[in-house]
Scaffold this motif. Structure first.
Motif, short mmCIF file in Angstrom:
data_model
loop_
_atom_site.label_atom_id
_atom_site.label_comp_id
_atom_site.label_asym_id
_atom_site.label_seq_id
_atom_site.Cartn_x
_atom_site.Cartn_y
_atom_site.Cartn_z
N GLN A 77 0.83 -1.22 0.00
CA GLN A 77 0.00 0.00 0.00
C GLN A 77 0.86 1.27 0.00
O GLN A 77 0.65 2.17 0.82
N TRP A 103 -1.12 6.67 -2.33
CA TRP A 103 -2.55 6.95 -2.13
C TRP A 103 -3.40 6.12 -3.10
O TRP A 103 -4.39 5.51 -2.72
N ARG A 160 -3.82 2.58 -2.13
CA ARG A 160 -4.79 2.37 -1.05
C ARG A 160 -6.23 2.47 -1.56
O ARG A 160 -7.13 1.90 -0.96
N ARG A 191 -7.85 -3.23 -1.81
CA ARG A 191 -8.73 -3.08 -0.67
C ARG A 191 -8.66 -4.30 0.25
O ARG A 191 -9.28 -5.34 -0.02
#
Ligand SMILES: [Zn+2]
Length: 291
Positions: free
Chosen positions: A134, A137, A140, A144
């Protein structure tokens, strides 16, 4: 012999309409892109290639998916279009799905994993590691962990271990517990551990190339073309531009040289889906009649 079913496991409806899918009436209304998954009937039970969005995504999208992608893609969340409901429609149960092979871990491919509690999940090690890290940004938003209740059943493969030849590509041949007619073909670029999945069925090889390309005309050997919207989307999502473009070129050559023996398919092109599935993307397969 492996029997192959084509399933669209929930369409995305991106902003940009015709600029994305090349076939909606205007750029002002939302477009429609499928999520092309395969259901394989093998001697080792059912094998699902990619899972699309799953039941939990349909019932509670906000707890599972990023607001950014929900606004951009507005998926057509209909329960009957999840892989699980389509598997049941074809006369099987969730437990019959013994294996899932993933092209990559993006939210629109991994959402159905939770719906198949008996399945071993096969993916590239690089994909698992990068998704779990991750780093950015965007990582992320796209990867999931809420969709990964199956994590203790993941079987991963290194790119170096499996480097066996397949029509000029390297492939991973010995997927644990799966018949030799199913291979993973690493096609990094869109994500770092992205892979196509090749299946040998009644009509020869079929390569589900996942998100290695998005629009059928990108595979045109003489004049490759992509809609501007999807060109931008692929640029936005790519993790390795050079590898992505190299692999697109290799896929074009594969199609040109071996197109008679190998059918190459994108995960998201509705024109390709409708051609091979023989029905519109918004329609599940005909239900098995119970006697
Ligand atoms: Zn995708």
């Amino acid at each position: 012999m492996i029997a192959i079913h084509h399933l669209n496991c929930i369409s995305s409806c991106p902003l940009g309409g015709r600029m994305m899918d090349g076939r909606s009436p205007s750029v002002l209304q939302r477009g429609s892109l499928c999520c092309h998954c395969l259901l394989l009937e093998t001697d080792q039970g059912l094998v699902l290639i990619d899972t699309g969005f799953g039941l939990r995504d349909v019932h509670d999208p906000r707890s599972r998916l990023s607001g950014f992608f929900l606004r951009l893609l507005a998926p057509d969340f209909r329960e009957e279009m999840t892989a699980l409901r389509q598997v049941e429609r074809l006369g099987f149960r969730a437990e019959d799905v013994r294996h899932v092979v993933l092209t990559h871990l993006d939210f629109d491919h991994a959402g159905g994993l939770d719906d198949f509690p008996r399945a071993q999940v096969h993916l590239m090690q690089r994909e698992r590691d990068a998704a779990q890290a991750q780093h950015t940004w965007l990582d992320r938003q796209r990867f999931r962990p809420q969709q990964w209740s199956s994590r203790d059943r993941w079987q991963v493969y290194g790119t170096r271990t499996g480097g066996e030849p397949w029509y000029g590509f390297e492939c991973v041949r010995d997927l644990r517990g799966l018949p030799p007619e199913i291979l993973m073909v690493p096609l990094p670029g869109h994500t770092l551990g992205h892979a196509g999945v090749a299946v040998h069925g009644r009509h020869g090889w079929l390569l589900l190339a996942g998100d290695a390309y998005f629009y059928h005309r990108e595979m045109d050997a003489d004049a490759p073309w992509c809609t501007p919207g999807l060109r931008f989307y692929q640029y936005l999502m790519e993790k390795d531009r050079r590898a992505r473009l190299d692999n697109q070129q290799r896929l074009r050559l594969l199609k040109q040289r071996f197109g008679g023996a190998i059918q190459v398919l994108s995960a998201h092109d509705p024109t390709e889906f409708e051609r091979v599935a023989g029905r519109p993307t918004g329609t599940p397969p005909p239900a098995l009649l119970s006697l």
